[in-house]
Design a protein around this motif. Structure first.
Motif, PDB file in Angstrom:
ATOM      1  N   LEU A  48      42.764  21.923   8.724  1.00  6.33           N
ATOM      2  CA  LEU A  48      43.133  21.413   7.404  1.00  6.33           C
ATOM      3  C   LEU A  48      42.101  21.765   6.341  1.00  6.33           C
ATOM      4  O   LEU A  48      42.443  21.846   5.154  1.00  6.33           O
ATOM      5  CB  LEU A  48      43.303  19.887   7.462  1.00  6.33           C
ATOM      6  CG  LEU A  48      44.358  19.339   8.422  1.00  6.33           C
ATOM      7  CD1 LEU A  48      44.329  17.813   8.420  1.00  6.33           C
ATOM      8  CD2 LEU A  48      45.747  19.848   8.043  1.00  6.33           C
ATOM      9  N   VAL A  49      40.854  21.962   6.760  1.00  6.83           N
ATOM     10  CA  VAL A  49      39.781  22.224   5.786  1.00  6.83           C
ATOM     11  C   VAL A  49      39.164  23.605   6.000  1.00  6.83           C
ATOM     12  O   VAL A  49      38.022  23.848   5.611  1.00  6.83           O
ATOM     13  CB  VAL A  49      38.689  21.128   5.883  1.00  6.83           C
ATOM     14  CG1 VAL A  49      39.227  19.795   5.418  1.00  6.83           C
ATOM     15  CG2 VAL A  49      38.137  21.018   7.308  1.00  6.83           C
ATOM     16  N   GLN A  50      39.935  24.514   6.595  1.00  7.93           N
ATOM     17  CA  GLN A  50      39.377  25.831   6.927  1.00  7.93           C
ATOM     18  C   GLN A  50      39.029  26.662   5.697  1.00  7.93           C
ATOM     19  O   GLN A  50      38.249  27.620   5.780  1.00  7.93           O
ATOM     20  CB  GLN A  50      40.350  26.596   7.823  1.00  7.93           C
ATOM     21  CG  GLN A  50      41.707  26.862   7.204  1.00  7.93           C
ATOM     22  CD  GLN A  50      42.658  27.529   8.192  1.00  7.93           C
ATOM     23  OE1 GLN A  50      42.239  28.021   9.243  1.00  7.93           O
ATOM     24  NE2 GLN A  50      43.935  27.557   7.866  1.00  7.93           N
ATOM     25  N   SER A  51      39.593  26.306   4.533  1.00  9.11           N
ATOM     26  CA  SER A  51      39.269  27.038   3.307  1.00  9.11           C
ATOM     27  C   SER A  51      37.923  26.614   2.710  1.00  9.11           C
ATOM     28  O   SER A  51      37.407  27.272   1.803  1.00  9.11           O
ATOM     29  CB  SER A  51      40.368  26.827   2.259  1.00  9.11           C
ATOM     30  OG  SER A  51      40.459  25.458   1.894  1.00  9.11           O
ATOM     31  N   VAL A  52      37.353  25.518   3.223  1.00 11.16           N
ATOM     32  CA  VAL A  52      36.074  25.014   2.705  1.00 11.16           C
ATOM     33  C   VAL A  52      34.930  25.687   3.458  1.00 11.16           C
ATOM     34  O   VAL A  52      34.892  25.612   4.690  1.00 11.16           O
ATOM     35  CB  VAL A  52      35.974  23.481   2.862  1.00 11.16           C
ATOM     36  CG1 VAL A  52      34.694  22.947   2.220  1.00 11.16           C
ATOM     37  CG2 VAL A  52      37.200  22.794   2.267  1.00 11.16           C
ATOM     38  N   PRO A  53      33.984  26.339   2.784  1.00 12.36           N
ATOM     39  CA  PRO A  53      32.837  26.951   3.480  1.00 12.36           C
ATOM     40  C   PRO A  53      32.109  25.932   4.353  1.00 12.36           C
ATOM     41  O   PRO A  53      32.027  24.752   3.998  1.00 12.36           O
ATOM     42  CB  PRO A  53      31.949  27.438   2.334  1.00 12.36           C
ATOM     43  CG  PRO A  53      32.879  27.644   1.190  1.00 12.36           C
ATOM     44  CD  PRO A  53      33.928  26.581   1.326  1.00 12.36           C
ATOM     45  N   ALA A  54      31.597  26.391   5.487  1.00 13.06           N
ATOM     46  CA  ALA A  54      31.006  25.478   6.464  1.00 13.06           C
ATOM     47  C   ALA A  54      29.899  24.613   5.863  1.00 13.06           C
ATOM     48  O   ALA A  54      29.858  23.391   6.082  1.00 13.06           O
ATOM     49  CB  ALA A  54      30.459  26.277   7.650  1.00 13.06           C
ATOM     50  N   PHE A  55      28.984  25.223   5.097  1.00 13.66           N
ATOM     51  CA  PHE A  55      27.878  24.459   4.516  1.00 13.66           C
ATOM     52  C   PHE A  55      28.393  23.403   3.540  1.00 13.66           C
ATOM     53  O   PHE A  55      27.935  22.260   3.541  1.00 13.66           O
ATOM     54  CB  PHE A  55      26.890  25.396   3.802  1.00 13.66           C
ATOM     55  CG  PHE A  55      25.807  25.925   4.698  1.00 13.66           C
ATOM     56  CD1 PHE A  55      24.720  25.141   5.033  1.00 13.66           C
ATOM     57  CD2 PHE A  55      25.877  27.210   5.201  1.00 13.66           C
ATOM     58  CE1 PHE A  55      23.708  25.620   5.858  1.00 13.66           C
ATOM     59  CE2 PHE A  55      24.884  27.706   6.031  1.00 13.66           C
ATOM     60  CZ  PHE A  55      23.799  26.915   6.363  1.00 13.66           C
ATOM     61  N   GLU A  56      29.348  23.800   2.697  1.00 21.33           N
ATOM     62  CA  GLU A  56      29.882  22.845   1.732  1.00 21.33           C
ATOM     63  C   GLU A  56      30.605  21.704   2.447  1.00 21.33           C
ATOM     64  O   GLU A  56      30.461  20.532   2.074  1.00 21.33           O
ATOM     65  CB  GLU A  56      30.835  23.527   0.752  1.00 21.33           C
ATOM     66  CG  GLU A  56      31.325  22.571  -0.325  1.00 21.33           C
ATOM     67  CD  GLU A  56      32.414  23.161  -1.207  1.00 21.33           C
ATOM     68  OE1 GLU A  56      32.827  22.484  -2.172  1.00 21.33           O
ATOM     69  OE2 GLU A  56      32.860  24.297  -0.928  1.00 21.33           O
ATOM     70  N   PHE A  57      31.380  22.046   3.475  1.00 19.47           N
ATOM     71  CA  PHE A  57      32.126  21.014   4.188  1.00 19.47           C
ATOM     72  C   PHE A  57      31.194  20.002   4.840  1.00 19.47           C
ATOM     73  O   PHE A  57      31.426  18.788   4.774  1.00 19.47           O
ATOM     74  CB  PHE A  57      33.035  21.638   5.252  1.00 19.47           C
ATOM     75  CG  PHE A  57      33.701  20.607   6.119  1.00 19.47           C
ATOM     76  CD1 PHE A  57      34.711  19.803   5.600  1.00 19.47           C
ATOM     77  CD2 PHE A  57      33.302  20.408   7.435  1.00 19.47           C
ATOM     78  CE1 PHE A  57      35.318  18.831   6.375  1.00 19.47           C
ATOM     79  CE2 PHE A  57      33.907  19.446   8.217  1.00 19.47           C
ATOM     80  CZ  PHE A  57      34.909  18.654   7.691  1.00 19.47           C
ATOM     81  N   VAL A  58      30.130  20.485   5.472  1.00 19.84           N
ATOM     82  CA  VAL A  58      29.182  19.565   6.114  1.00 19.84           C
ATOM     83  C   VAL A  58      28.505  18.690   5.065  1.00 19.84           C
ATOM     84  O   VAL A  58      28.259  17.500   5.287  1.00 19.84           O
ATOM     85  CB  VAL A  58      28.146  20.350   6.947  1.00 19.84           C
ATOM     86  CG1 VAL A  58      27.028  19.426   7.436  1.00 19.84           C
ATOM     87  CG2 VAL A  58      28.828  21.007   8.142  1.00 19.84           C
ATOM     88  N   GLY A  59      28.226  19.263   3.881  1.00 19.93           N
ATOM     89  CA  GLY A  59      27.667  18.459   2.798  1.00 19.93           C
ATOM     90  C   GLY A  59      28.588  17.318   2.411  1.00 19.93           C
ATOM     91  O   GLY A  59      28.171  16.155   2.326  1.00 19.93           O
ATOM     92  N   TRP A  60      29.863  17.617   2.188  1.00 15.17           N
ATOM     93  CA  TRP A  60      30.834  16.572   1.849  1.00 15.17           C
ATOM     94  C   TRP A  60      31.018  15.593   3.001  1.00 15.17           C
ATOM     95  O   TRP A  60      31.212  14.388   2.794  1.00 15.17           O
ATOM     96  CB  TRP A  60      32.187  17.201   1.494  1.00 15.17           C
ATOM     97  CG  TRP A  60      32.231  17.803   0.134  1.00 15.17           C
ATOM     98  CD1 TRP A  60      32.410  19.122  -0.186  1.00 15.17           C
ATOM     99  CD2 TRP A  60      32.103  17.114  -1.115  1.00 15.17           C
ATOM    100  NE1 TRP A  60      32.383  19.297  -1.539  1.00 15.17           N
ATOM    101  CE2 TRP A  60      32.204  18.074  -2.142  1.00 15.17           C
ATOM    102  CE3 TRP A  60      31.893  15.769  -1.463  1.00 15.17           C
ATOM    103  CZ2 TRP A  60      32.116  17.742  -3.484  1.00 15.17           C
ATOM    104  CZ3 TRP A  60      31.798  15.434  -2.802  1.00 15.17           C
ATOM    105  CH2 TRP A  60      31.913  16.414  -3.794  1.00 15.17           C
ATOM    106  N   ARG A  61      30.954  16.108   4.211  1.00 13.77           N
ATOM    107  CA  ARG A  61      31.106  15.264   5.402  1.00 13.77           C
ATOM    108  C   ARG A  61      30.041  14.178   5.424  1.00 13.77           C
ATOM    109  O   ARG A  61      30.329  13.011   5.713  1.00 13.77           O
ATOM    110  CB  ARG A  61      30.988  16.163   6.641  1.00 13.77           C
ATOM    111  CG  ARG A  61      31.347  15.521   7.956  1.00 13.77           C
ATOM    112  CD  ARG A  61      31.271  16.570   9.061  1.00 13.77           C
ATOM    113  NE  ARG A  61      31.606  16.002  10.355  1.00 13.77           N
ATOM    114  CZ  ARG A  61      31.630  16.693  11.488  1.00 13.77           C
ATOM    115  NH1 ARG A  61      31.337  17.978  11.473  1.00 13.77           N
ATOM    116  NH2 ARG A  61      31.933  16.100  12.633  1.00 13.77           N
ATOM    117  N   ILE A  62      28.819  14.537   5.113  1.00  7.88           N
ATOM    118  CA  ILE A  62      27.718  13.564   5.099  1.00  7.88           C
ATOM    119  C   ILE A  62      27.865  12.605   3.924  1.00  7.88           C
ATOM    120  O   ILE A  62      27.655  11.391   4.067  1.00  7.88           O
ATOM    121  CB  ILE A  62      26.361  14.309   5.038  1.00  7.88           C
ATOM    122  CG1 ILE A  62      26.128  15.070   6.345  1.00  7.88           C
ATOM    123  CG2 ILE A  62      25.221  13.322   4.772  1.00  7.88           C
ATOM    124  CD1 ILE A  62      25.067  16.139   6.261  1.00  7.88           C
TER     125      ILE A  62
END
Length: 300
Positions: free
Chosen positions: A33-47
């Motif tokens: 579902l979030v594959q369009s989000v770059p890994a670094f950005e996604f982990v940032g939002w995740r935290i």
């Protein structure tokens, strides 16, 4: 096992471990579902979205005194800073691997991790294995070695995932802080770097959080899918021997392995099928021994 070690069949710990690993096993489906989000950005939002959820749980469970006590203890704070850095590395590598089609490499990392847990548990924590459990370890090691030999180019992914998460679990097992306060502090320590990452992507590529309502909600859901299994894992790590926790962990990569075949369409090679057979033979022996040992006190 040492007299002071936690029982291998602690029901709360076992339930927490199974819950955490089942959620982690199916996590790649969410990452679609979030594959369009770059890994670094996604982990940032995740935290960023994990911290408010943890604070809410702390308030509901009235754990503010425990949170303050942990924050006031420099030694505890130092160890949690280390564990926070390790879990951040783990998340980034894992998300990047799934997004780049390296599902089997990610799966291998969590196949290696249980063997690392057994090693750490026996060498550093003084845990002892029974003879059937050592047989299971040997069988599992053969299976993992087969898979690793056929994946040398992506082995860095697998080793990074295994070492980062194995060391993270060891630290959380040793640090005298509850699961929720501990995760809250880890998230707080990572908050400023995470906000910096989110700001950087917003300035350079455009924030993924502003693309659509659906994607924003999916990113927010990452906070729940981060906090809940990590809380369960922290509970399990404190209640179970590390070697036992390690073998239950075979559940998660096996689910990921099956998802790689069925959902992500990766080709199943003979060496991978052989590894799968070795791993589950080992897991069956380990679980059988746990069940047999847990019945002895009841019988007596």
């Amino acid at each position: 096992m040492d007299a002071g070690a936690p029982p291998q069949h602690d029901r709360t710990g076992l339930a927490a471990a199974f819950g955490a690993y089942v959620i982690w096993g199916f996590l790649p489906l969410y990452l679609i579902l979030v594959q369009s989000v770059p890994a670094f950005e996604f982990v940032g939002w995740r935290i960023i979205w994990t911290l408010p959820l943890c604070l809410l749980i702390v308030l509901i469970r009235r754990q503010l005194p425990a949170l303050r006590a942990a924050l006031a203890n420099r030694r505890t704070l130092g160890w949690l800073a280390a564990s926070a850095a390790l879990i951040a590395v783990n998340w980034v590598v894992y998300v990047w691997a799934i997004q780049n089609g390296q599902v089997y490499a990610a799966s291998l990392g969590y196949y290696i991790n249980p063997l690392l847990n057994v090693l750490l548990g026996t060498l550093l924590l003084g845990e002892k294995l029974t003879r059937p459990q050592w047989v299971a370890v040997g069988i599992a090691a053969v299976g993992v070695s087969l898979l690793a030999a056929g994946a040398l180019t992506t082995l860095w992914i697998s080793l990074t995932l295994a070492l980062s998460f194995g060391t993270y679990g060891l630290i959380r097992k040793q640090v005298d802080v509850g699961s929720v306060p501990g995760l809250t502090i880890e998230s707080a320590l990572l908050l400023l770097p995470s906000m910096g990452v989110a700001w950087y992507f917003a300035q350079t590529q455009g924030s993924s959080f502003a693309v659509s309502t659906e994607l924003s909600l999916a990113i927010v859901a990452g906070g729940v899918l981060t906090a809940f299994p990590l809380l369960l894992f922290a509970i399990a790590a404190r209640k179970l021997p590390y070697s036992t926790l390690g073998f239950i962990q075979f559940l998660a990569p096996s689910i990921v392995f099956i998802l790689g075949l069925t959902v992500f369409g990766e080709e199943l090679k003979p060496v991978q099928a052989a590894c799968f057979a070795f791993i589950w033979t080992a897991a069956a022996i380990f679980v059988w021994d746990l069940v047999a040992r847990s019945r002895k006190p009841a019988a007596s």
